[in-house]
Scaffold this motif. Structure first.
Motif, short mmCIF file in Angstrom:
data_model
loop_
_atom_site.label_atom_id
_atom_site.label_comp_id
_atom_site.label_asym_id
_atom_site.label_seq_id
_atom_site.Cartn_x
_atom_site.Cartn_y
_atom_site.Cartn_z
N LYS A 163 0.65 -1.37 0.05
CA LYS A 163 -0.19 0.02 0.10
C LYS A 163 0.91 1.21 -0.03
CE LYS A 163 -3.98 2.04 2.47
NZ LYS A 163 -5.08 1.74 3.28
N ILE A 164 0.56 2.19 -0.77
CA ILE A 164 1.04 3.47 -0.99
C ILE A 164 0.14 4.52 -1.13
CG2 ILE A 164 2.68 4.96 -2.23
CD1 ILE A 164 4.20 2.47 -3.35
N SER A 165 -0.12 5.41 0.14
CA SER A 165 -1.19 6.50 0.10
C SER A 165 -0.41 7.90 0.65
CB SER A 165 -2.07 6.02 0.94
OG SER A 165 -1.66 5.90 2.56
N PRO A 166 -1.19 8.83 0.65
CA PRO A 166 -0.53 9.96 1.35
C PRO A 166 -0.31 9.92 2.86
CG PRO A 166 -2.50 10.60 -0.06
CD PRO A 166 -2.40 9.30 0.20
N TRP A 167 -0.87 8.78 3.53
CA TRP A 167 -0.65 8.65 4.94
C TRP A 167 0.55 7.70 5.14
CZ3 TRP A 167 -3.11 11.72 8.65
CH2 TRP A 167 -3.79 12.60 8.05
N TYR A 168 0.79 6.64 4.30
CA TYR A 168 1.51 5.40 4.45
C TYR A 168 2.18 4.93 3.24
CZ TYR A 168 2.77 0.88 6.33
OH TYR A 168 3.32 -0.38 6.33
N ASP A 169 3.43 4.77 3.49
CA ASP A 169 4.18 4.24 2.17
C ASP A 169 4.75 2.87 2.70
OD1 ASP A 169 5.87 3.09 0.22
OD2 ASP A 169 6.86 5.44 0.05
N GLY A 170 3.76 1.57 2.29
CA GLY A 170 4.34 0.30 2.65
C GLY A 170 5.91 -0.12 2.38
N ARG A 171 6.26 0.53 1.34
CA ARG A 171 7.61 0.03 1.03
C ARG A 171 8.65 0.29 1.97
NH1 ARG A 171 8.57 3.84 -4.14
NH2 ARG A 171 7.81 5.17 -2.82
N GLN A 172 8.48 1.15 3.11
CA GLN A 172 9.32 1.20 4.09
C GLN A 172 8.80 0.59 5.40
OE1 GLN A 172 9.80 5.30 4.95
NE2 GLN A 172 10.47 5.92 2.89
N LEU A 299 -2.22 5.79 10.92
CA LEU A 299 -3.42 5.72 10.07
C LEU A 299 -3.17 5.29 8.69
CD1 LEU A 299 -5.15 8.88 10.95
CD2 LEU A 299 -5.85 6.68 11.95
N ASP A 300 -4.01 4.49 8.18
CA ASP A 300 -4.04 4.09 6.72
C ASP A 300 -2.74 3.33 6.48
OD1 ASP A 300 -5.54 4.22 4.43
OD2 ASP A 300 -4.41 5.51 3.43
N GLY A 301 -2.17 2.31 7.38
CA GLY A 301 -1.04 1.41 7.31
C GLY A 301 -1.63 0.15 7.00
N PRO A 302 -0.90 -0.85 7.35
CA PRO A 302 -1.15 -2.34 7.28
C PRO A 302 -1.82 -2.78 8.50
CG PRO A 302 1.04 -1.94 7.85
CD PRO A 302 0.54 -0.60 7.72
N LYS A 303 -2.25 -4.03 8.64
CA LYS A 303 -2.92 -4.32 9.73
C LYS A 303 -2.01 -5.15 10.68
CE LYS A 303 -7.07 -3.59 8.12
NZ LYS A 303 -7.71 -2.59 8.90
N HIS A 304 -0.78 -4.34 10.86
CA HIS A 304 0.22 -4.92 11.81
C HIS A 304 1.11 -3.67 12.18
CE1 HIS A 304 2.49 -5.26 7.97
NE2 HIS A 304 3.15 -4.75 8.75
N ILE A 305 1.78 -3.76 13.09
CA ILE A 305 2.89 -2.64 13.90
C ILE A 305 3.94 -3.67 14.33
CG2 ILE A 305 1.78 -2.76 16.15
CD1 ILE A 305 2.43 0.42 15.79
N VAL A 306 5.26 -2.94 14.00
CA VAL A 306 6.42 -3.34 14.35
C VAL A 306 6.89 -2.63 15.58
CG1 VAL A 306 8.74 -3.95 13.54
CG2 VAL A 306 7.05 -3.94 11.98
N LEU A 307 7.34 -3.63 16.60
CA LEU A 307 7.59 -3.24 17.87
C LEU A 307 8.85 -3.92 18.37
CD1 LEU A 307 4.19 -3.58 20.01
CD2 LEU A 307 5.29 -1.20 19.00
N PRO A 308 9.83 -3.07 19.16
CA PRO A 308 10.83 -3.98 19.74
C PRO A 308 10.39 -4.72 20.61
CG PRO A 308 11.01 -1.41 20.08
CD PRO A 308 9.75 -1.84 19.42
N SER A 342 -18.76 12.32 6.73
CA SER A 342 -18.49 12.30 5.33
C SER A 342 -17.94 13.64 4.76
CB SER A 342 -19.48 11.64 4.44
OG SER A 342 -20.57 12.40 4.40
N VAL A 343 -18.87 14.56 4.92
CA VAL A 343 -18.59 16.02 4.56
C VAL A 343 -17.19 16.59 5.04
CG1 VAL A 343 -19.36 18.18 4.60
CG2 VAL A 343 -21.01 16.70 3.84
N ILE A 344 -16.85 16.45 6.22
CA ILE A 344 -15.87 16.97 7.07
C ILE A 344 -14.57 16.05 6.46
CG2 ILE A 344 -14.74 17.37 9.13
CD1 ILE A 344 -17.46 17.57 10.51
N ALA A 349 -9.55 15.75 2.74
CA ALA A 349 -8.78 14.45 2.21
C ALA A 349 -8.65 13.37 3.23
CB ALA A 349 -7.47 14.92 1.70
N LEU A 350 -9.61 13.06 3.93
CA LEU A 350 -9.55 11.86 4.97
C LEU A 350 -10.67 11.02 4.67
CD1 LEU A 350 -9.58 14.00 8.03
CD2 LEU A 350 -7.36 12.81 7.05
N SER A 351 -10.55 9.70 5.32
CA SER A 351 -11.66 8.73 5.14
C SER A 351 -12.42 8.90 6.34
CB SER A 351 -11.26 7.39 5.02
OG SER A 351 -10.68 6.99 5.93
N VAL A 352 -13.79 8.65 6.42
CA VAL A 352 -14.50 8.68 7.53
C VAL A 352 -13.90 7.86 8.63
CG1 VAL A 352 -16.90 7.97 8.51
CG2 VAL A 352 -16.88 9.14 6.29
#
Length: 430
Positions: A163-172, A299-308, A342-344, A349-352
């Motif tokens: 996934k690559i979006s304004p909020w998240y770049d999964g290549r990293q 926000l808008d990332g994958p369904k996981h998080i990387v932690l120490p 939805s209007v706000i 430039a966000l999703s609900v």
């Protein structure tokens, strides 16, 4: 895994290989050694060099104390004395502190990468590719708009579901990027009939260029092995870089600072977006999850998080009692009559879902006069026009932001700016 069949995709991949840094070593010509294929690769083969007394008892990969030695014990490509490889060996040897820097960067990620390569039964040399691609710099960008440890281009990344979006770049993201890179390498390995040198070269320059070079040599009655192919200069250096790093490790000619052979990171499920109430407490999370371009808004990332590994319990406790977000960090919006989520959301430039997550809302009901927080880590968003005398350093220093953030916000692959360029900056008074 999906293979490319259409002429359009083949043409794009012909042009869109993954990028890497330039070579500085001399490249004298010489005839090529034989190249490894599927049938020639030994499985989990021990070092080709004469074992020292301490290595008479062979250890299983997970029994080594050092991840570098775990790799060394499984090196599968045949050693080569090709002059291009030896020239790169000499380059490494003339930069004795190089591996010190690399090991610091690689420490959180190398064990994970090694495990993924082993799980797929691929040659362990592939675990060294982030060293060649990005120097294990998670935020690396190239002039071809490749990004991350594996230097994936947008085309390749999206084809393999990153996934690559304004909020998240999964290549990293270490998880998604590693999966995509190994999927792509596995495809290239099959595409080039089990020849790993060809596959690795194609990863760098695109499968079309390598296929054309092979076809051209065969048509002229020449050898089609990697060292005989007419390829771009960068790619001619690329495979030797990898083989040289493997040789240094195999023969222990250079010090590879120890990286503990144990799990350094944990990958936890992230059921929904999370807004951290303080980034200082979670700086390690930012280091391990550089794909989130507006940290601490996850926000808008994958369904996981990387932690120490040492922060897992702390994180689970944090989620169980998710604290309120300090409004001083974020832009605020006062709800007007006739407004809806939805209007706000569309207006900013966000999703609900992002707006609800950010405000910890459980329903779509809002009331005029109430205040919503907007997931913009700033008091204002500024569109800045580059002027004569500007540089990234000068702009970052003036607005009290980091150069890496400016490059992330604007997807910049290099430090050079041109007069008239437009930059987006997120500024905060805190």
């Amino acid at each position: 895994m999906h293979f490319f069949r259409t002429p359009c995709l083949f043409f794009l991949l012909f042009l869109g290989g993954c990028a890497t840094t330039s070579d500085h070593s001399p490249q004298p010509p010489l005839s090529a050694p034989s190249e490894p294929t599927v049938s020639q690769l030994p499985q989990h083969k021990a070092s080709q060099s004469k074992p020292s007394p301490s290595e008479v008892i062979l250890l299983k990969p997970h029994q080594h104390n050092d991840v570098w030695q775990r790799i060394r014990s499984q090196l599968a490509f045949e050693p080569t004395q090709h002059k291009k490889v030896q020239a790169r060996v000499d380059w490494y040897m003339s930069h004795p502190n190089y591996m010190d820097v690399i090991s610091v960067r690689a420490a959180p990620f190398l064990h994970y990468v090694v495990e993924q390569v082993e799980r797929r039964g691929l040659p362990i040399e592939l675990a060294l590719m982030p060293l060649i691609e990005s120097d294990f710099n998670t935020s690396a960008y190239s002039h071809k708009h490749a990004s991350g440890l594996w230097q994936l281009t947008p085309l390749i990344a999206k084809h393999y579901g990153v996934k690559i979006s304004p909020w998240y770049d999964g290549r990293q993201d270490i998880v998604d990027a590693t999966n995509a890179a190994l999927d792509f390498l596995s495809y290239l390995h099959q595409r080039f009939d089990g020849n790993w040198y060809h596959a690795i070269a194609a990863y760098n320059t695109g499968e079309g260029r390598v296929a054309q070079a092979i076809k051209k040599n065969k048509r002229r009655g020449k050898s089609s092995d990697f060292f005989a192919l007419s390829l771009p200069k960068q790619t001619r250096h690329y495979v030797p870089k990898l083989l040289a790093a493997a040789q240094l490790l195999r023969e222990q000619k250079m010090k590879f600072p120890i990286i503990a052979n144990r799990k350094a990171i944990s990958v936890l499920t992230l059921k929904q977006g999370v807004i951290l109430n303080t980034d200082k407490q979670w700086q390690k999370i930012q280091t391990l999850n550089p794909g989130y371009t507006r940290f601490p808004a996850l926000l808008d990332g994958p369904k996981h998080i990387v932690l120490p590994v040492e922060q897992v319990k702390q994180w689970q406790g944090y989620l169980a009692k998710l604290p309120a977000m300090p409004s001083s960090q974020w832009q605020q919006y006062t709800i007007n009559r006739g407004d809806s989520l939805s209007v706000i959301a569309a207006r900013h430039a966000l999703s609900v879902a992002q707006l609800k997550t950010f405000n910890q809302l459980k329903s779509n009901n809002i009331r005029a006069g109430d205040t919503l927080l907007l997931p913009i880590l700033a008091d204002q968003q500024l569109d800045y026009t580059v002027r004569a005398g500007d540089s990234l350093w000068r702009i970052a220093n003036h607005f009290n932001v980091s150069i890496s953030d400016i490059k992330k916000w604007n997807a910049l692959s290099k430090d050079m700016l041109r007069i008239g360029d437009k930059l987006t900056l997120f500024l905060s008074n805190s």
